[in-house]
Design a protein around this motif. Structure first.
Motif, PDB file in Angstrom:
ATOM      1  N   THR A  48       0.871  -1.176   0.000  1.00  0.00           N
ATOM      2  CA  THR A  48       0.000   0.000   0.000  1.00  0.00           C
ATOM      3  C   THR A  48       0.907   1.224   0.000  1.00  0.00           C
ATOM      4  O   THR A  48       2.108   1.115   0.269  1.00  0.00           O
ATOM      5  CB  THR A  48      -0.883   0.029   1.259  1.00  0.00           C
ATOM      6  OG1 THR A  48      -0.043  -0.175   2.387  1.00  0.00           O
ATOM      7  CG2 THR A  48      -1.949  -1.028   1.201  1.00  0.00           C
ATOM      8  N   GLN A  49       0.307   2.356  -0.281  1.00  0.00           N
ATOM      9  CA  GLN A  49       1.130   3.559  -0.414  1.00  0.00           C
ATOM     10  C   GLN A  49       1.411   4.118   0.970  1.00  0.00           C
ATOM     11  O   GLN A  49       0.776   5.066   1.423  1.00  0.00           O
ATOM     12  CB  GLN A  49       0.388   4.583  -1.270  1.00  0.00           C
ATOM     13  CG  GLN A  49       1.308   5.590  -1.890  1.00  0.00           C
ATOM     14  CD  GLN A  49       0.557   6.465  -2.854  1.00  0.00           C
ATOM     15  OE1 GLN A  49      -0.627   6.336  -3.019  1.00  0.00           O
ATOM     16  NE2 GLN A  49       1.260   7.379  -3.494  1.00  0.00           N
ATOM     17  N   ASP A  95      -5.918   6.328   0.140  1.00  0.00           N
ATOM     18  CA  ASP A  95      -6.150   4.921   0.462  1.00  0.00           C
ATOM     19  C   ASP A  95      -6.069   4.701   1.964  1.00  0.00           C
ATOM     20  O   ASP A  95      -5.539   3.689   2.419  1.00  0.00           O
ATOM     21  CB  ASP A  95      -5.113   4.069  -0.269  1.00  0.00           C
ATOM     22  CG  ASP A  95      -5.712   2.760  -0.740  1.00  0.00           C
ATOM     23  OD1 ASP A  95      -6.948   2.615  -0.615  1.00  0.00           O
ATOM     24  OD2 ASP A  95      -4.957   1.906  -1.216  1.00  0.00           O
ATOM     25  N   SER A 108       8.055   3.891  -4.144  1.00  0.00           N
ATOM     26  CA  SER A 108       6.931   3.450  -3.303  1.00  0.00           C
ATOM     27  C   SER A 108       5.629   3.449  -4.096  1.00  0.00           C
ATOM     28  O   SER A 108       4.781   2.563  -3.962  1.00  0.00           O
ATOM     29  CB  SER A 108       6.821   4.385  -2.097  1.00  0.00           C
ATOM     30  OG  SER A 108       5.619   4.204  -1.441  1.00  0.00           O
ATOM     31  N   ALA A 159       2.955   0.519  -4.850  1.00  0.00           N
ATOM     32  CA  ALA A 159       1.522   0.670  -4.608  1.00  0.00           C
ATOM     33  C   ALA A 159       0.721   0.249  -5.837  1.00  0.00           C
ATOM     34  O   ALA A 159      -0.350  -0.370  -5.731  1.00  0.00           O
ATOM     35  CB  ALA A 159       1.204   2.113  -4.236  1.00  0.00           C
ATOM     36  N   THR A 218      -1.842  11.445  -3.782  1.00  0.00           N
ATOM     37  CA  THR A 218      -1.954  10.154  -3.065  1.00  0.00           C
ATOM     38  C   THR A 218      -3.375   9.604  -3.177  1.00  0.00           C
ATOM     39  O   THR A 218      -3.758   8.725  -2.417  1.00  0.00           O
ATOM     40  CB  THR A 218      -1.603  10.331  -1.580  1.00  0.00           C
ATOM     41  OG1 THR A 218      -2.478  11.320  -1.032  1.00  0.00           O
ATOM     42  CG2 THR A 218      -0.168  10.728  -1.389  1.00  0.00           C
ATOM     43  N   THR A 233      -5.406   7.320  -4.183  1.00  0.00           N
ATOM     44  CA  THR A 233      -5.293   5.981  -4.751  1.00  0.00           C
ATOM     45  C   THR A 233      -6.517   5.587  -5.560  1.00  0.00           C
ATOM     46  O   THR A 233      -6.421   4.839  -6.531  1.00  0.00           O
ATOM     47  CB  THR A 233      -5.066   4.967  -3.620  1.00  0.00           C
ATOM     48  OG1 THR A 233      -4.008   5.460  -2.809  1.00  0.00           O
ATOM     49  CG2 THR A 233      -4.693   3.608  -4.152  1.00  0.00           C
TER      50      THR A 233
END
Lengths: 261, 798
Positions: B29-30, B63, B458, B462, B499, B501
């Motif tokens: 996951t981020q 997320d 990263s 993700a 971010t 997601t």
């Protein structure tokens, strides 16, 4: 009993018609036409007593004695008879029969025996309980069981017991009609059929109990041990069946069906 | 200053990644981008004291749900599995069912054991009470009495006979009557008797009557004794069966006093209801028996209602309740209808999310929670009391209600995580005094993060995680870079990436669709670009309409030539998900007046407050710069031409200044340039939003009308970092067919915008000089007019 019964007398003098007894009767006669007569006997001795001065009546319900009141007693007898008739007719609706109801007056034993001898088959229930006591001595009816060829003596409670027991003193063709009727009843009641014999297994029964000698005590012991609902039997030449039948009716709590050989 | 085409868009560096496709990447996951939030989660999880529940703050697009869930699950795996919970009937007070906890899996086992025990009771008890042995013993007790009675009656009949009397039954009892020759005497014979004989008979009758009454009076006592003995026999037999049936259960729970005590109550209740059990076990019932409402239902009271069952679980529970209603949260009292009336019972108690998450973690959506009646209050109460009380709405409102129960509360140890946005968080803090006490930890999820090498890697992991979760094709390195660039564009910043997601997931799913249409095994950069373009296309109908109107001249936008008092401003139109740039003509007029700058948009109630403020700044700037030593004898007006939907924002400030100056000095402005930028009172250009859409909007219009190589856009220099322009715009710029200029001050814009004279381009100083001359001339006219008694328009109007 070679022929199926055509006229059945239901003695109602001391009790109401029993649904289970009539159900069993239906099994017994199959689809055959039948004359069913309910009979109540007005005891002539009691009628005479009602005319006598200074008599007392002991009430079972109140546990005390009071002056005999003929008018009230007459009404009570009529009401009782009417209740018995209604119950009988209602119960008889379940079987295909020409139903009649009679009230006869006379000495109880004489009237009962006379009526019984005129019928193929007699159904009699044990004297009814009033607050735990029997309203009438059963000796008259026990005598009837001993004397008449085809009698169903309905003991209470009918539902108790888990087997139909049939006495088979002989084997082969002699007992086959008796066994066939007992089997029909067992099938209708959804109960196992237990034969009592002194010669070994009886064909047609679900199980057999062998006893060494035919005695009142041995038969009572088997019926109690096997939790009998109904004991089916015929006359056995070698025994005093009049005495034994009376004794069985007295001692056993199950119902009794005596079928003429 | 003109920007190099390389500055118009940041390209992700494929060399940064050492994989060919995301298949070789470890899915994740981020999380690295959310270090602050993760630190808060770990802190909340680690704190074992009350009130350290967590509020996960951030946009729904981030997320945060998955990140929180992943962290909680990792922690929960290391923790013990909590106990099972059951509700049992309270035999002393059925409206207050008892709660019992058992080790994990113990609830189901207990339920099965009780069921087996009750099955044994159900079958063995009727069997025992109808067994030959019992029946014989039972009947023998009554048989003794019957025999005694028969004997008594035989004796009485015999005695009566010996005394010459008949004992006659009647419907009510008996009568003794004198006999002769075995029959009751006739009345006339009796009346013929003399007094002595009649007295003798009477005496005999009285004696027998007394004997009979004496015997009868003894029977009730004897009969009672028999009945007592029968009852005792029945109870003794039943007790043996019941104790045997429960012995196995009892032996398993000797260390659970609550269950041992409850089993005593069970045994007591069974013993008190032997009749019901026999009826339930009877194959058929006779008409003489009392009708009973479903005897089988009697055994329902011995059920074990397992409301929390962890038999198949390992570690602490982590639960997300998507519908956090009151019932779903704290459980509910179910109902069934009996004879038309709703009833409830302990076996209708249903668990809520708090029960199931007890000993672990519960995630709830804050907005949904707050929109469910009474749910928030119930949650707060549970957390404050550290217990779960199952209460219906009517109980919470203290309303009288026909169906009610108060199950024993269950101790609560749970960590609650609320997922919500910032607005809700601040509202809760402001309006709910309990909130800070119950949710002491905030996990603040960033909407965007710095675009660094580390965050980019990263980000790639993700995406591998999304591929794993959704089952789509893997991404090539170039596709990852394209998505990265898209995320930078989403936040309009070359230095940051989004971010969100959820947005990224959508793009990947659509790119996978594009790959599938091409029969590709992996998602390429082109598939991602195609997916983004198609997404824009699907939402683009309105922009196409505007472009069409411009092309047809219905909306006038000049992209060539020069006009006095007219400049191409740039605005952003937002309709639903669609956001695009559109050039707008801003025009200005100037004439003699007394310093009024009329904002026509405002006068027409189409201008927003920020726009009005910006116009005032423009007015102030012009006054201060050109008329600091004399009154501003000018009346000017500004308008966004062909704008009908209202104007807001300050991004047209520099454009408005240029249009005004052009109108004042009557010098044309270049129409092949568009400009956007706000400014302060001193003329410094300030950053604006939507810079990419604005540039692309003008580029599209120019493209439609024909790129001349002279066209371009002027933006504030501070907006240069926000440029993530479309690849076709960048390509045009690199080929010199389109230009992007930056400005530090208004003067930079003036230098670019004012069209050349015959003598060449005029510089800002020249513009300033001519403005001052024009204003001086207007001032002199104003003075002359004042002397002549003429009034300005404003004065006329007032």
């Amino acid at each position: 009993m070679k022929q199926l019964p055509k006229s059945v007398l239901y003695l109602l003098d001391c009790g109401c018609a029993d649904d289970a007894a009539l159900r069993l009767l239906r099994v017994f006669v199959g689809g055959q036409e039948l004359q069913l007569t309910g009979l109540v006997v007005e005891d002539e001795d009691l009628v005479r007593a009602m005319r006598l001065p200074g008599l007392s009546e002991v009430s079972i319900a109140r546990l005390e004695a009071g002056p005999l009141q003929p008018e009230r007693l007459r009404k009570d007898i009529l009401a009782h008879t009417e209740a018995v008739r209604e119950r009988f007719e209602k119960a008889a609706r379940g079987i295909s029969a020409e139903v009649s109801f009679q009230v006869r007056r006379g000495p109880v034993s004489d009237v009962l025996l006379e009526a019984a001898h005129a019928s193929d088959f007699v159904v009699v229930t044990r004297p009814q309980l009033i607050t735990g006591l029997r309203a009438r001595s059963a000796s008259t009816f026990q005598n009837l069981l001993a004397q008449h060829g085809n009698v169903l003596f309905v003991n209470e409670p009918w539902q108790s017991g888990s087997r139909i027991v049939v006495l088979c003193p002989a084997s082969g063709a002699d007992v086959s009609p008796l066994l066939a009727r007992a089997r029909a009843i067992a099938t209708a009641e959804k109960l196992p059929l237990l034969a009592v014999s002194h010669e070994g297994d009886v064909e047609g029964a679900d199980a057999t109990v062998v006893i060494q000698n035919w005695s009142e005590a041995a038969i009572v012991a088997v019926c109690e041990a096997q939790d009998a609902r109904l004991l089916v039997f015929s006359e056995i030449d070698s025994l005093d069946w009049r005495t034994m039948a009376t004794a069985l009716a007295e001692r056993l709590s199950c119902s009794l069906l005596r079928i003429e050989a | 200053m003109e920007l190099d085409s390389g500055a118009l868009r940041r390209q992700a560096d494929e060399a940064l990644f050492d994989f060919d496709t995301t298949e070789t990447l470890t899915a994740a996951t981020q999380t690295t981008s959310q270090a602050r939030a993760i630190d808060a989660i770990e802190f909340s999880v680690g704190m074992r004291f009350g009130g350290y529940n967590l509020y996960a703050l951030g946009s729904p697009q981030t997320d945060k749900h998955a990140i929180v869930l992943a962290h909680l699950k990792a922690q929960a795996e290391k923790q013990d599995t909590p106990d099972d919970w059951c509700y049992l009937r309270n035999f002393d007070d059925p409206v207050r069912p008892l709660s019992v906890c058992l080790p994990p899996g113990g609830g189901r086992l207990f339920r099965e054991r009780m069921f087996e025990a009750m099955q044994r009771v159900r079958t063995h008890l009727p069997a025992a009470l109808s067994s030959d042995e019992f029946r014989r013993e039972f009947q023998s007790l009554a048989g003794d009495l019957r025999e005694a009675q028969s004997q008594d009656f035989a004796e009485l009949e015999s005695q009566a006979r010996e005394m010459g009397l008949a004992m006659l039954p009647t419907p009510n009892g008996f009568v003794f009557a004198p006999t002769r020759d075995g029959r009751v005497m006739e009345e006339e014979d009796f009346l013929k008797l003399d007094d002595q004989e009649r007295e003798k008979w009477q005496s005999a009758i009285n004696t027998m009557t007394e004997h009979l009454v004496e015997r009868l009076q003894e029977y009730p006592r004897v009969q009672q004794k028999v009945q007592d003995a029968q009852r005792e026999l029945r109870q003794r037999t039943a007790q043996q069966v019941i104790q045997q049936a429960l012995a196995r259960v009892r032996s398993r729970y000797t260390n659970v006093p609550a269950i041992i005590s409850w089993l005593e109550d069970v045994a007591g209740d069974l013993l008190a209801n032997v009749e019901k059990i026999v009826m339930a076990g009877a194959a058929e019932r006779t008409a003489l028996q009392m009708p009973v409402a479903d005897p089988e239902a009697y055994f329902d009271r011995f059920k074990v209602n397992v409301i929390v069952d962890h038999q198949d679980d390992e570690g602490a529970p982590v639960l997300y309740e998507s519908n956090p209603s009151l019932d779903n949260l704290i459980g509910k009292l179910g109902q069934r209808v009996e004879y038309g009336t709703p009833v409830t019972d302990f076996d209708l108690i249903r668990s809520g999310a708090l029960h199931r998450a007890n000993g672990g973690y519960l995630l709830l959506d804050a907005e949904r929670l707050l929109t469910k009646p009474f749910a928030w209050e119930a949650l707060k109460r549970a957390l404050m009391d550290s217990t779960i009380r199952i209460e219906s709405v009517s109980q919470l409102l203290s309303l009288a209600y026909s169906v009610s129960m108060e199950p024993e509360p269950i101790p609560l140890t749970v960590k609650v995580v609320l997922l919500g946005d910032r607005r809700l968080y601040h509202l809760l803090r402001q309006y709910d005094s309990d909130f800070d006490d119950l949710f002491k930890v905030v996990a603040d999820f960033d909407d965007e993060v710095d675009w660094t090498d580390e965050s980019a890697r990263s980000f790639a992991s993700a995406m591998a995680g999304i591929v794993r979760d959704t089952g789509i094709r893997h991404l090539q390195r170039g596709a990852v870079c394209r998505v990265l660039e898209h995320c930078s564009r989403l936040v309009e910043n070359q230095l940051r990436i989004s971010t969100h997601t959820a947005d990224i997931r959508d793009v990947l799913l659509e790119a996978d669709y594009a790959a599938s249409r091409n029969g590709a095994d992996v998602i390429s950069r082109e598939h991602v670009s195609h997916a983004i373009e198609r997404r824009i296309y699907r939402l683009d109908r309105f922009r196409e309409l505007v472009k069409d109107n411009i092309a047809k001249g219905l909306i006038v936008v000049d992209t060539d030539g020069a006009r006095v008092g007219q400049v191409n401003g740039l605005s952003v139109v937002s309709i639903g998900h669609v956001q695009f740039g559109q050039p707008s003509r801003i025009t200005a007029t100037a004439r003699l007046g007394r310093g009024e700058l009329v904002d026509i948009e405002r006068e027409a109630h189409l201008g927003g407050n920020i726009h009005s403020k910006a116009v005032m700044i423009v007015s102030s700037f012009i006054g201060a710069r050109y008329a600091s030593d004399k009154p501003l004898s000018l009346r000017a007006s500004l308008v966004f031409e062909q704008s009908y939907g209202g104007v807001e924002g300050d991004s047209a400030s520099v454009a408005e200044v240029c249009a005004l100056l052009s109108a004042i000095i009557d010098h044309p402005l270049r129409q092949n340039l568009a400009i956007t930028g706000s400014m302060d009172q001193h003329g410094s250009a300030q950053a604006i939003g939507g810079v990419n859409e604005k540039i692309e909007g003008f580029f599209d219009v120019c493209s439609a009308q024909g790129l001349t190589g002279q066209q371009g856009v002027i933006i504030p220099a501070s907006n240069a970092q926000h440029l993530m322009l479309r690849e076709d715009v960048v390509a045009a710029a690199s080929e010199g067919r389109f230009h992007v200029y930056t400005m530090e001050t208004v003067d930079d814009a003036i230098a670019l915008l004012f069209a050349e004279n015959a003598g060449g381009r005029i510089d800002p100083d020249e513009v300033d000089r001519r403005v001052r001359e024009r204003l001086d001339a207007l001032h002199e006219l104003a003075v002359a007019a004042a002397k002549a008694g003429l009034k300005s328009d404003a004065e006329e109007a007032s």
